[in-house]
Design a protein around this motif. Structure first.
Motif, mmCIF file in Angstrom:
data_model
loop_
_atom_site.group_PDB
_atom_site.id
_atom_site.type_symbol
_atom_site.label_atom_id
_atom_site.label_comp_id
_atom_site.label_asym_id
_atom_site.label_seq_id
_atom_site.Cartn_x
_atom_site.Cartn_y
_atom_site.Cartn_z
ATOM 1 N N ASN A 3 0.845 -1.194 0.000
ATOM 2 C CA ASN A 3 0.000 0.000 0.000
ATOM 3 C C ASN A 3 0.878 1.241 0.000
ATOM 4 O O ASN A 3 1.816 1.341 0.802
ATOM 5 C CB ASN A 3 -0.901 0.000 1.239
ATOM 6 N N CYS A 4 0.590 2.170 -0.913
ATOM 7 C CA CYS A 4 1.435 3.338 -1.099
ATOM 8 C C CYS A 4 0.644 4.625 -0.887
ATOM 9 O O CYS A 4 -0.383 4.839 -1.540
ATOM 10 C CB CYS A 4 2.034 3.357 -2.499
ATOM 11 N N PHE A 5 1.110 5.467 0.030
ATOM 12 C CA PHE A 5 0.550 6.798 0.234
ATOM 13 C C PHE A 5 1.436 7.802 -0.486
ATOM 14 O O PHE A 5 2.634 7.896 -0.191
ATOM 15 C CB PHE A 5 0.499 7.147 1.729
ATOM 16 N N THR A 6 0.858 8.536 -1.437
ATOM 17 C CA THR A 6 1.642 9.516 -2.180
ATOM 18 C C THR A 6 0.976 10.893 -2.119
ATOM 19 O O THR A 6 -0.218 11.013 -1.840
ATOM 20 C CB THR A 6 1.802 9.093 -3.652
ATOM 21 N N VAL A 39 17.593 1.380 -2.965
ATOM 22 C CA VAL A 39 16.157 1.105 -3.055
ATOM 23 C C VAL A 39 15.920 -0.230 -3.748
ATOM 24 O O VAL A 39 15.102 -1.045 -3.306
ATOM 25 C CB VAL A 39 15.418 2.231 -3.798
ATOM 26 N N ALA A 40 16.671 -0.472 -4.824
ATOM 27 C CA ALA A 40 16.529 -1.724 -5.560
ATOM 28 C C ALA A 40 16.867 -2.925 -4.676
ATOM 29 O O ALA A 40 16.188 -3.958 -4.717
ATOM 30 C CB ALA A 40 17.432 -1.717 -6.793
ATOM 31 N N HIS A 41 17.906 -2.779 -3.847
ATOM 32 C CA HIS A 41 18.277 -3.861 -2.930
ATOM 33 C C HIS A 41 17.150 -4.144 -1.938
ATOM 34 O O HIS A 41 16.832 -5.300 -1.650
ATOM 35 C CB HIS A 41 19.544 -3.482 -2.159
ATOM 36 N N ASP A 48 4.883 8.405 -9.361
ATOM 37 C CA ASP A 48 5.474 7.701 -10.500
ATOM 38 C C ASP A 48 6.704 6.905 -10.083
ATOM 39 O O ASP A 48 6.893 5.768 -10.528
ATOM 40 C CB ASP A 48 5.860 8.705 -11.598
ATOM 41 N N ARG A 49 7.534 7.520 -9.252
ATOM 42 C CA ARG A 49 8.744 6.836 -8.783
ATOM 43 C C ARG A 49 8.382 5.594 -7.968
ATOM 44 O O ARG A 49 8.960 4.522 -8.161
ATOM 45 C CB ARG A 49 9.577 7.797 -7.933
ATOM 46 N N THR A 50 7.415 5.736 -7.084
ATOM 47 C CA THR A 50 7.020 4.612 -6.237
ATOM 48 C C THR A 50 6.416 3.491 -7.069
ATOM 49 O O THR A 50 6.718 2.314 -6.865
ATOM 50 C CB THR A 50 5.992 5.077 -5.184
ATOM 51 N N GLU A 51 5.571 3.854 -8.026
ATOM 52 C CA GLU A 51 4.928 2.828 -8.858
ATOM 53 C C GLU A 51 5.958 2.084 -9.696
ATOM 54 O O GLU A 51 5.868 0.863 -9.879
ATOM 55 C CB GLU A 51 3.868 3.446 -9.766
ATOM 56 N N ALA A 52 6.968 2.811 -10.196
ATOM 57 C CA ALA A 52 8.021 2.163 -10.982
ATOM 58 C C ALA A 52 8.766 1.128 -10.147
ATOM 59 O O ALA A 52 9.164 0.071 -10.644
ATOM 60 C CB ALA A 52 8.998 3.215 -11.504
ATOM 61 N N VAL A 53 8.929 1.421 -8.853
ATOM 62 C CA VAL A 53 9.632 0.499 -7.956
ATOM 63 C C VAL A 53 8.758 -0.714 -7.622
ATOM 64 O O VAL A 53 9.200 -1.862 -7.726
ATOM 65 C CB VAL A 53 10.061 1.230 -6.663
ATOM 66 N N VAL A 54 7.498 -0.479 -7.221
ATOM 67 C CA VAL A 54 6.657 -1.600 -6.769
ATOM 68 C C VAL A 54 6.221 -2.495 -7.928
ATOM 69 O O VAL A 54 5.892 -3.665 -7.717
ATOM 70 C CB VAL A 54 5.420 -1.109 -5.974
ATOM 71 N N LYS A 55 6.248 -1.966 -9.152
ATOM 72 C CA LYS A 55 5.914 -2.789 -10.315
ATOM 73 C C LYS A 55 6.916 -3.927 -10.507
ATOM 74 O O LYS A 55 6.608 -4.933 -11.135
ATOM 75 C CB LYS A 55 5.855 -1.928 -11.575
ATOM 76 N N TYR A 73 -0.672 -4.405 -5.361
ATOM 77 C CA TYR A 73 -0.455 -3.149 -4.648
ATOM 78 C C TYR A 73 -1.617 -2.189 -4.875
ATOM 79 O O TYR A 73 -2.422 -2.353 -5.794
ATOM 80 C CB TYR A 73 0.871 -2.498 -5.066
ATOM 81 N N LYS A 74 -1.681 -1.172 -4.014
ATOM 82 C CA LYS A 74 -2.749 -0.196 -4.069
ATOM 83 C C LYS A 74 -2.179 1.168 -3.725
ATOM 84 O O LYS A 74 -1.329 1.300 -2.846
ATOM 85 C CB LYS A 74 -3.864 -0.573 -3.067
ATOM 86 N N PHE A 75 -2.670 2.226 -4.448
ATOM 87 C CA PHE A 75 -2.185 3.575 -4.218
ATOM 88 C C PHE A 75 -3.260 4.454 -3.589
ATOM 89 O O PHE A 75 -4.445 4.335 -3.895
ATOM 90 C CB PHE A 75 -1.751 4.212 -5.540
ATOM 91 N N PHE A 76 -2.812 5.322 -2.671
ATOM 92 C CA PHE A 76 -3.688 6.305 -2.044
ATOM 93 C C PHE A 76 -3.052 7.684 -2.231
ATOM 94 O O PHE A 76 -2.029 7.975 -1.643
ATOM 95 C CB PHE A 76 -3.862 6.019 -0.547
#
Length: 359
Positions: A26-29, A318-320, A341-348, A354-357
């Motif tokens: 879950n991502c809060f942006t 972050v990748a590690h 965008d940065r967070t979504e690129a990582v969690v993908k 996953y879910k974004f808020f």
């Protein structure tokens, strides 16, 4: 263990807000100041009955209001669990599990295991020994209620002994027998606390070293060194040897309340000799080791909160971290970041839902 939903009423900057969560990520942006960290802190509040960032209860109430309520709906070992933390100005905070209030907040600690990684963790390096003792105590207490009881009892007796020393000084009197009562209790508790901390670090340190190696890609050697007066002598003897000093200072100068955890890199203090990147890697490894330790004790995956770390770390680190999360099936993860965008690129890159808020 899964947090299905979070409901907030007058909590920090939130007036009324409800979140329904994904069981994995879950991502809060959103921009700074919109409440991303506050949402994570509310989840922390449900596990520990207090804020990670501001332990003063009244300052967690929304400005202009008289109370706050934080409610979490969980699934733990296939059973629904409802946790409610509420506070009203001028009154004692209340924690309820499935509608029943706890008599002691300490009874709730460890029921909802949780680990947070935050920029505020830098205090572990730059602040005094008290911060590092609290870290050790916090990790052990989530899996050992007797240890938590000992820590709380030790703190109370220490306050009483110090008050007695001040009373002696103010009244120009001295009663060795009265002091001996506290010395006996402190000695028993102190020896148990010291033993528990040593045993904990014996198990924890190898996990930490493994995590640091995994996320740093560095050749440096890091370490955790447990500094305690009880490493050299029994607490009973220490109290006896320092009684004159305590009498003069009106303070208990020896004991486990003076313990420290020394962070080193290549055998030097990381506070002075570690780069910013090395310090960040050290702290994240420390928290990931905490996660692993608690998971082993509870046989359940703690909730993991990642507060604003993508904004503080380079892409390689972050990748590690993401690779570790993916490989080891961390359970439920909550992330806050200013850049969606940065967070979504990582969690993908992670093979989990996953879910974004957007706040």
């Amino acid at each position: 263990m899964i947090l299905n939903s979070l409901s907030l009423l007058n909590y920090k900057n939130f007036e009324v807000q409800t979140f329904e969560f994904d069981p994995n990520i879950n991502c809060f942006t959103g921009h700074n100041g919109v409440g991303k960290t506050n949402a994570l802190d509310a989840i922390y509040h449900l596990s520990f009955g207090k804020s990670y960032f501001n332990p003063i209860t009244s300052q967690n109430i929304r400005h202009g209001e008289e109370f706050f309520v934080v409610e979490g709906q969980y699934i733990k070992t296939d059973r629904p669990e409802k946790i409610v933390v509420s506070a009203k100005k001028g009154q004692k905070k209340v924690i309820k599990r499935n509608g029943k209030a706890y008599d002691r907040f300490s009874d709730h600690i460890g029921f909802l295991p949780l680990v947070i990684i935050s920029p505020a963790d830098r205090d572990l390096i730059i602040e005094g020994s008290d911060t590092r003792r609290k870290f050790i105590d916090g990790v052990i207490s989530q899996g050992d209620s007797l240890y938590l009881k000992d820590i709380l009892s030790y703190g109370k007796i220490l306050v009483q002994r110090n008050s007695l020393l001040k009373y002696f000084a103010a009244n120009h009197t001295w009663n060795k027998d009265n002091l001996a009562i506290y010395d006996l209790q402190l000695s028993e508790l102190g020896e148990r606390i010291h033993k528990s901390r040593k045993e904990f670090l014996k198990e924890f340190t190898p996990i930490f070293l493994e995590k640091y190696k995994a996320i740093s890609s560095g050749t440096e050697t890091v370490g955790l060194d447990y500094k305690s007066q009880l490493n050299e002598d029994r607490m009973e003897h220490l109290l006896q040897q320092n009684v004159h000093k305590d009498k003069m200072s009106q303070y208990t100068s020896v004991g486990t309340h003076k313990d420290d955890l020394i962070f080193t890199i290549d055998e030097h203090p990381i506070k002075k000799f570690g780069s910013q990147g090395q310090q960040k890697s050290f702290l994240i490894a420390l928290k990931l080791a905490q996660f692993e330790f608690i998971k082993n004790v509870h046989k359940v995956h703690p909730i993991l909160l990642l507060d604003d770390i993508f904004d503080k770390l380079d892409e390689e680190r972050v990748a590690h971290i993401i690779k570790l999360v993916d490989d080891e099936n961390f359970g439920q993860l909550f992330i806050s970041d200013t850049h969606a965008d940065r967070t979504e690129a990582v969690v993908k890159k992670v093979s989990q839902s996953y879910k974004f808020f957007k706040l």
